[in-house]
Design an enzyme around this catalytic site. Structure first.
Site, PDB file in Angstrom:
ATOM      1  N   GLU A  29       3.459  60.414  56.581  1.00  0.00           N
ATOM      2  CA  GLU A  29       3.073  60.141  57.977  1.00  0.00           C
ATOM      3  C   GLU A  29       4.145  60.549  58.996  1.00  0.00           C
ATOM      4  O   GLU A  29       3.817  60.790  60.146  1.00  0.00           O
ATOM      5  CB  GLU A  29       2.698  58.656  58.160  1.00  0.00           C
ATOM      6  CG  GLU A  29       3.804  57.684  57.782  1.00  0.00           C
ATOM      7  CD  GLU A  29       3.363  56.235  57.991  1.00  0.00           C
ATOM      8  OE1 GLU A  29       4.245  55.388  58.180  1.00  0.00           O
ATOM      9  OE2 GLU A  29       2.138  55.958  57.980  1.00  0.00           O
ATOM     10  N   GLY A  35      31.033  68.116  46.577  1.00  0.00           N
ATOM     11  CA  GLY A  35      32.251  67.441  47.006  1.00  0.00           C
ATOM     12  C   GLY A  35      32.014  66.022  47.483  1.00  0.00           C
ATOM     13  O   GLY A  35      32.860  65.143  47.310  1.00  0.00           O
ATOM     14  N   GLU A  45       6.012  63.269  58.637  1.00  0.00           N
ATOM     15  CA  GLU A  45       6.338  64.635  58.219  1.00  0.00           C
ATOM     16  C   GLU A  45       5.345  65.596  58.875  1.00  0.00           C
ATOM     17  O   GLU A  45       4.140  65.433  58.717  1.00  0.00           O
ATOM     18  CB  GLU A  45       6.220  64.693  56.696  1.00  0.00           C
ATOM     19  CG  GLU A  45       6.715  65.955  56.034  1.00  0.00           C
ATOM     20  CD  GLU A  45       6.646  65.847  54.505  1.00  0.00           C
ATOM     21  OE1 GLU A  45       7.666  66.086  53.873  1.00  0.00           O
ATOM     22  OE2 GLU A  45       5.566  65.526  53.966  1.00  0.00           O
TER      23      GLU A  45
END
Lengths: 182, 182
Positions: free
Chosen positions: A138, A115, A140
């Protein structure tokens, strides 16, 4: 019935790090107009990777929009919107889990929320894995887990696994495994 | 490993018709900070409804972000963020397909794209249908189709069905039907 909508006006409200936001005016099939909000994204990939012990590689990750740690299959966004999805999948699998797959196969595209989101997620399955070092981005932080396919399907059916790409790709993997096709 | 990220700053860039866009600064587990873009949405529902002939009710709809007509199960967003998802599902099924279900069951939550979207989609299955008139929203144009469950699963496996909630909810319906649970 003609269902098509035509773009009449388009305005960027935000061009950001990962997403852009556009607000368009669209011409509807009945001749009236409507506002359409569109979130643009370069697209992503995910990989449902099955070990030779019939386990699926999963990552546990904090997802900021939900303030929640959730379990997902390895995934990531494309570096730019022309990056080859398969190459991106190979990279993300390696970065997040350390795994390299000899056998990679396409599981279809996923439109997360059509949508208002324009993102495409290319889904892959993987078998014949070998393992090396991980190297996440880096910003994460994630934990890798291996979960038996049947246990994971139960977690999906019970509602414990909420991520869309994970639910879809793992149920497809299960379908193919039950049919003896992988 | 501690995976949690903490909100340090938060700024609304857009408050719109369907979505809001926020840009936050988050404190990461290693003490550094990162930008987090978050799309807020009131949440939605979808219903995978099975007729007594083992067909699934589908709607064909133009999806503006992809400029494409796609097949999906009936779905819609909540009128406000406190609306009961089940009541919303009953309403959307009736509006889009004219169907009322005697038997409705929860199929779990779906997080469409948890890196930057905060939307939750509550998924339901439905059986024991009866049919009346449809009444779609005034800016909504759609065609209703009935597709045999097995045919639809093939379309999902082949990649023809791209919508995330449709792939997930229909594969769950198929799993429950194969187990004899519905």
């Amino acid at each position: 019935m003609n269902l098509e909508e035509k773009q009449l006006k388009s305005e960027y409200l935000y061009k950001g790090k990962i997403i852009n936001l556009r607000r368009d005016e669209a011409l509807l099939p009945n001749g009236t107009t409507a506002l359409r909000e569109v979130v643009e994204h370069p697209g992503g990939v995910c990989v449902a990777a099955l070990t030779d012990k019939n386990e699926v590689l999963m990552v546990k990750q904090f997802r900021y929009p939900y303030s929640e740690v959730i379990l997902e299959i390895p995934a990531g966004k494309r570096d730019h919107k022309d990056e080859n999805p398969l190459e991106c999948g190979i990279r993300e699998l390696k970065e997040e889990t350390g795994a390299t797959a000899k056998n990679l196969f396409f599981l279809g595209k996923l439109y997360p929320s059509p949508g208002y989101v324009g993102e495409i997620i290319w889904m892959y399955g993987a078998t014949d894995l070998s393992f090396g070092d991980t190297c996440p981005d880096e910003d994460e932080f994630l934990d890798v887990e291996k979960i038996p396919l049947e246990t994971l399907v139960e977690k999906i059916m019970s509602g414990e696994i909420k991520d869309a790409k994970t639910q879809t790709a793992v149920l497809k993997l299960k379908y193919l495994r039950d049919k003896g096709e992988i």
